[in-house]
Write an enzyme that holds these catalytic residues in place. Structure first.
Site, mmCIF file in Angstrom:
data_model
loop_
_atom_site.group_PDB
_atom_site.id
_atom_site.type_symbol
_atom_site.label_atom_id
_atom_site.label_comp_id
_atom_site.label_asym_id
_atom_site.label_seq_id
_atom_site.Cartn_x
_atom_site.Cartn_y
_atom_site.Cartn_z
ATOM 1 N N CYS A 172 -5.367 12.708 12.205
ATOM 2 C CA CYS A 172 -5.988 11.417 11.992
ATOM 3 C C CYS A 172 -5.928 10.615 13.263
ATOM 4 C CB CYS A 172 -5.324 10.672 10.849
ATOM 5 S SG CYS A 172 -3.762 9.962 11.298
ATOM 6 N N ASP B 33 4.307 0.701 11.840
ATOM 7 C CA ASP B 33 3.126 0.005 11.309
ATOM 8 C C ASP B 33 3.028 -1.442 11.796
ATOM 9 O OD1 ASP B 33 2.460 2.275 9.966
ATOM 10 O OD2 ASP B 33 2.930 1.540 7.968
ATOM 11 N N ARG C 200 -8.679 -0.407 4.255
ATOM 12 C CA ARG C 200 -7.796 0.633 3.696
ATOM 13 C C ARG C 200 -6.442 0.054 3.299
ATOM 14 N NH1 ARG C 200 -6.202 4.300 7.682
ATOM 15 N NH2 ARG C 200 -4.852 4.917 5.968
ATOM 16 N N ARG D 145 -0.125 14.324 12.479
ATOM 17 C CA ARG D 145 0.413 14.279 11.125
ATOM 18 C C ARG D 145 0.648 15.669 10.531
ATOM 19 N NH1 ARG D 145 -1.290 8.823 7.883
ATOM 20 N NH2 ARG D 145 0.398 7.694 8.829
ATOM 21 N N LYS E 198 0.836 -1.212 0.000
ATOM 22 C CA LYS E 198 0.000 0.000 0.000
ATOM 23 C C LYS E 198 0.864 1.253 0.000
ATOM 24 C CE LYS E 198 -1.757 1.851 3.941
ATOM 25 N NZ LYS E 198 -1.691 3.321 4.015
ATOM 26 N N ASN E 199 1.886 1.271 0.846
ATOM 27 C CA ASN E 199 2.669 2.496 0.988
ATOM 28 C C ASN E 199 3.594 2.756 -0.196
ATOM 29 O OD1 ASN E 199 1.363 2.925 3.360
ATOM 30 N ND2 ASN E 199 3.086 2.393 4.692
HETATM 31 C C1 UD1 Z 1 4.285 6.909 6.228
HETATM 32 C C2 UD1 Z 1 3.407 5.693 5.998
HETATM 33 C C3 UD1 Z 1 2.881 5.199 7.310
HETATM 34 C C4 UD1 Z 1 4.009 4.940 8.271
HETATM 35 C C5 UD1 Z 1 4.924 6.158 8.385
HETATM 36 C C6 UD1 Z 1 6.174 5.912 9.219
HETATM 37 C C7 UD1 Z 1 2.445 5.992 3.785
HETATM 38 C C8 UD1 Z 1 1.196 6.231 3.015
HETATM 39 N N1 UD1 Z 1 2.287 6.057 5.130
HETATM 40 O O1 UD1 Z 1 3.481 7.928 6.808
HETATM 41 O O2 UD1 Z 1 2.163 3.994 7.083
HETATM 42 O O3 UD1 Z 1 3.446 4.677 9.545
HETATM 43 O O4 UD1 Z 1 5.354 6.558 7.083
HETATM 44 O O5 UD1 Z 1 6.902 4.851 8.700
HETATM 45 O O6 UD1 Z 1 3.495 5.718 3.273
HETATM 46 N N2 UD1 Z 1 6.350 14.665 10.740
HETATM 47 C C9 UD1 Z 1 6.475 16.006 11.033
HETATM 48 N N3 UD1 Z 1 6.350 16.911 10.018
HETATM 49 C C10 UD1 Z 1 6.119 16.530 8.731
HETATM 50 C C11 UD1 Z 1 5.985 15.166 8.438
HETATM 51 C C12 UD1 Z 1 6.102 14.240 9.465
HETATM 52 O O7 UD1 Z 1 6.666 16.378 12.182
HETATM 53 O O8 UD1 Z 1 6.017 17.418 7.858
HETATM 54 C C13 UD1 Z 1 6.441 13.667 11.820
HETATM 55 C C14 UD1 Z 1 5.097 12.969 12.068
HETATM 56 O O9 UD1 Z 1 4.298 13.703 12.949
HETATM 57 C C15 UD1 Z 1 5.523 11.661 12.678
HETATM 58 C C16 UD1 Z 1 6.831 11.376 11.971
HETATM 59 O O10 UD1 Z 1 7.287 12.611 11.416
HETATM 60 O O11 UD1 Z 1 5.768 11.828 14.043
HETATM 61 C C17 UD1 Z 1 6.746 10.311 10.899
HETATM 62 O O12 UD1 Z 1 5.955 10.750 9.852
HETATM 63 P P1 UD1 Z 1 6.226 10.327 8.339
HETATM 64 O O13 UD1 Z 1 7.474 9.525 8.236
HETATM 65 O O14 UD1 Z 1 6.103 11.572 7.534
HETATM 66 O O15 UD1 Z 1 5.021 9.366 8.069
HETATM 67 P P2 UD1 Z 1 3.996 9.436 6.880
HETATM 68 O O16 UD1 Z 1 4.695 9.761 5.624
HETATM 69 O O17 UD1 Z 1 2.812 10.267 7.296
#
Ligand code: UD1
Length: 421
Positions: free
Chosen positions: A116, A305, A397, A121, A22-23
């Site tokens: 979410c 995850d 999902r 996020r 999915k990711n």
């Molecule tokens: C992706 C995955 C999700 C997985 C996560 C971590 C997809 C669709 N989703 O989510 O399944 O759990 O990686 O492996 O691929 N953060 C910030 N600022 C930002 C972005 C992130 O502070 O602009 C923080 C988030 O709050 C969180 C951490 O970084 O604490 C990890 O987030 P991130 O690696 O961005 O996860 P996703 O891309 O949302």
């Protein structure tokens, strides 16, 4: 209203295929917006998140077909640069469209995806990355917009290796003149998959899977075909289920190296894992042992995850396991549901202490989120007696027809439809 009815307490045995990740498929579908031509994406799972992504692409003007496990996207005619509230709210990772759409159209406006069920996020790192590349970003409180003002390659240092921010920066820079360097980039295998897809279409991306990714901008991308990597989280979920119920299960179509971050935990539990070229055999050996400490980290650390599914297995291990969730601040919501089965778990801030019990008992529980929902299903598979699992839309999902896959492994799981409630 659909729900799952599970008769638990049975060993899992047999063999099952693992579907595509999915990711990976979600950012790759967003990336098709950059391609001047037709993309054929193979090994795509049928998931509700994939359906919403396809709806977004069609809304933007792409022609999309989904046949068996192949999605074909023709993005030659993109006619819209806005993604409305309904679609953005359906898909939490829809922010991934910002970089791709702004690069393709010169500007993009997306309704803010918002928080979410696993945490806030934030998207600050995505926006800082786009700004550094020469995009102006604005928000009116509801929408987030990015406009290409003076796009140029640059060096971007991420304070945290965010998966989504790394992907958005890659998507925004592939067609940007000059060289973009992402320092402290996320190293998840799904990022390498995105880079492989883009490179197959003519992009020039180096260093995916390392902490420094370099992108030399190219003028255009051409038609391509790509096969999505296997879903390592589905594989870990099924392994957690076998570990706890006992039995002997072959998983086919996996990338064993991508499972390495979780294998030590299974070994510590006393589970036998045989790794083949594209298969993994998991054999339960009686009651599990506790895992002293699990700490979720960016790849190649233990994946956030996988935290909930592995926790579900540990509820019946001998001894006390300690799980620390470092990535998302609200990712223990499944604990209240696991407790309904008789699990003994205490949560303090980001730490869950799991005191293994001998038995879980069938009950009625609900899915709190995608991976938490998988944990609840595992608890029901372990539990003696019958369970009813509600709110299974969360599971759909990210897991394609999970009850069918589990049935292939001798589990007694049925999806009940049309209940009046
Ligand atoms: C992706 C995955 C999700 C997985 C996560 C971590 C997809 C669709 N989703 O989510 O399944 O759990 O990686 O492996 O691929 N953060 C910030 N600022 C930002 C972005 C992130 O502070 O602009 C923080 C988030 O709050 C969180 C951490 O970084 O604490 C990890 O987030 P991130 O690696 O961005 O996860 P996703 O891309 O949302």
């Amino acid at each position: 209203m659909e729900y799952l009815h599970i008769n638990g307490g049975r060993e899992l045995n047999g063999s099952v295929n693992v579907h595509g990740a999915k990711n990976s498929v979600l950012p790759i579908l967003a990336a098709t917006l950059l391609v001047d031509g037709v993309c054929e994406i193979k090994n795509c799972p049928h998931l509700s998140d994939v359906d919403v992504t396809i709806d977004i692409l069609r809304h933007l003007g792409a022609v999309v077909a989904f046949d068996e496990d192949v999605i074909t996207v023709d993005s030659t005619q993109i006619t819209d640069c806005r993604i409305p509230e309904g679609m953005m709210k359906e898909l939490r990772s829809s922010i991934i469209f910002l970089g791709a759409l702004a690069a393709r159209m010169g500007n993009a406006c997306l309704y803010l995806p918002g928080g979410c069920d696993i945490g806030l996020r934030p998207i600050d790192l995505h926006l800082k990355g786009l700004q550094a590349l020469g995009y102006a970003t604005t928000t009116d409180g509801n929408n987030i917009c990015a406009e290409s003002v003076s796009p140029r390659g640059t060096e971007i240092v991420l304070p945290f290796p965010s998966v989504g921010a790394t992907e958005n920066i890659i998507l925004a820079s592939v067609l940007t003149p000059g060289t973009t360097t992402i320092i402290n980039a996320a190293r998840e295998p799904e990022i390498e998959d995105l880079a492989r897809f883009l490179n197959s279409a003519g992009a020039r991306i180096r260093g995916a899977l390392t902490t420094v990714i370099q992108i030399d901008g190219v003028e255009s991308l051409h038609s391509t075909a790509h096969t999505v990597i296997p879903d390592r989280i589905l594989a870990t979920t099924l392994m957690s289920a076998v570990a706890a119920t006992g039995g002997d299960v072959f998983l086919n179509n996996v990338s064993p190296t991508q499972l390495m971050p979780t294998l030590p935990a299974f070994q510590e539990m006393g589970v036998t894992v045989f790794v083949g070229k594209s298969t993994v055999r998991t054999t339960g050996n009686g009651r599990l042992r506790r895992v002293k400490s699990i700490d979720t980290r960016p790849y190649p650390g233990f994946p956030t995850d996988a935290q909930a599914p592995v926790m579900a297995a540990l509820t019946v291990a001998r001894g006390t396991s300690v799980i620390k969730e470092n990535i998302f601040e609200n990712r223990f919501r499944h604990v209240s549901q696991l407790s309904l089965f008789g699990a003994d778990i205490t949560v303090k801030d980001r730490i869950a202490i799991v005191n293994g019990v001998r038995h879980l008992y069938g009950t009625e529980a609900r899915c709190t989120d995608l991976r938490g929902g998988a944990a609840v299903v595992i608890a029901a598979l372990i539990a003696d007696g019958e369970s009813v699992i509600r709110d299974i839309g969360h599971i759909d999902r990210g897991y394609e027809n999970l009850e069918y896959r589990l049935s292939l492994l001798d589990a007694d799981v049925k999806r009940i439809c049309n209940e009046e409630k």
